[in-house]
Design a protein around this motif. Structure first.
Motif, PDB file in Angstrom:
ATOM      1  N   GLU A  88       0.837  -1.193   0.000  1.00 32.89           N
ATOM      2  CA  GLU A  88       0.000   0.000   0.000  1.00 32.89           C
ATOM      3  C   GLU A  88       0.875   1.247   0.000  1.00 32.89           C
ATOM      4  O   GLU A  88       2.002   1.237   0.505  1.00 32.89           O
ATOM      5  CB  GLU A  88      -0.904   0.014   1.228  1.00 32.89           C
ATOM      6  CG  GLU A  88      -1.979  -1.046   1.226  1.00 32.89           C
ATOM      7  CD  GLU A  88      -2.910  -0.901   2.419  1.00 32.89           C
ATOM      8  OE1 GLU A  88      -2.404  -0.578   3.505  1.00 32.89           O
ATOM      9  OE2 GLU A  88      -4.126  -1.101   2.238  1.00 32.89           O
ATOM     10  N   SER A  89       0.351   2.331  -0.553  1.00 32.37           N
ATOM     11  CA  SER A  89       1.039   3.622  -0.504  1.00 32.37           C
ATOM     12  C   SER A  89      -0.016   4.721  -0.504  1.00 32.37           C
ATOM     13  O   SER A  89      -1.179   4.471  -0.861  1.00 32.37           O
ATOM     14  CB  SER A  89       1.964   3.780  -1.718  1.00 32.37           C
ATOM     15  OG  SER A  89       1.220   4.152  -2.868  1.00 32.37           O
ATOM     16  N   LEU A  94       0.855  -0.531  -4.850  1.00 35.14           N
ATOM     17  CA  LEU A  94       2.074  -0.702  -5.637  1.00 35.14           C
ATOM     18  C   LEU A  94       2.307  -2.187  -5.860  1.00 35.14           C
ATOM     19  O   LEU A  94       2.581  -2.927  -4.905  1.00 35.14           O
ATOM     20  CB  LEU A  94       3.276  -0.103  -4.899  1.00 35.14           C
ATOM     21  CG  LEU A  94       3.235   1.394  -4.592  1.00 35.14           C
ATOM     22  CD1 LEU A  94       4.447   1.788  -3.753  1.00 35.14           C
ATOM     23  CD2 LEU A  94       3.186   2.198  -5.883  1.00 35.14           C
TER      24      LEU A  94
END
Length: 210
Positions: A88-89, A94
């Protein structure tokens, strides 16, 4: 034709039995290895070291993306994709490729895919997603459908089976029967009987694979 059989790997025994009743055991060996990508990879790797096989097919029921695969229909993976392998970002998910740690996409063997499509002409080709946590909300469905415009279904084992097949140098494919739409979880709406009927109908075609 190779003297070795094809290995069909399912998650659970009910899926395996749907195939076994119509398959020639000299040509096709069916084994249930457990639910999820880790169990699928480990179980398939163990089976592939126990004896020679000419190919391996991940098979069973799956959720279909609305408008792309019909309930009670069949899909054939052109690629098996680990859709939740990554990070997660703040900007969104990603995939592992962007992290520099390998690939989340494994291509099905084109010769085996063609043979399956010839044997099962009504089956829908496309990407089949592998998730350790299956989709249960409209928001996640929309995100996956956007990220993977060629995805026709999601299940929990295909990528794991594909990893084991690639490691053993054995051709791989994935065949799924659709029991429910991908989206908000509604177990009462699942049409498992239709999906298992589709598996039983598809099974004799596997006997004809080269």
């Amino acid at each position: 034709m190779s003297p070795y059989p094809i290995l069909v790997v399912t998650a659970v025994n009910a899926e395996a039995e749907a195939f076994r009743e119509s398959l020639d055991p000299e040509k096709i060996v069916v084994e249930a290895v457990g639910v999820g990508p880790a169990a699928a990879a480990a179980g398939t790797a163990r089976l592939l070291t126990s004896r020679p096989y000419r190919a391996v097919i991940s098979a069973g029921i799956a959720g279909g993306f609305p408008g792309r695969a019909d309930i009670g229909g069949l899909v054939i993976a052109t690629r098996s994709i680990a859709a939740d392998l990554g990070a997660e970002s703040p900007g969104g998910f990603l995939p592992v490729e962007e992290l520099g740690f390998g690939s989340s996409v494994l291509e099905a063997d084109p010769v085996l895919v063609k043979a399956l499509r010839d044997a099962l002409p009504t089956a829908v080709p496309g990407d089949v997603l592998t998730l350790a946590t299956v989709t249960g909300t409209a928001a996640t469905t929309d995100r996956l459908a956007t990220r993977f415009p060629q995805a026709v279904a999601e299940a929990m084992e295909g990528y794991g089976v594909a990893v084991a097949a690639e490691g053993a140098g054995v051709p791989f494919a994935e065949l799924r029967a659709i029991s429910n739409p991908v989206g908000p979880r509604d177990r009462a709406a699942w049409r498992l009987a239709d999906a298992f009927a589709a598996l039983r109908t598809a099974a004799p075609a596997l006997n004809t694979l080269p």
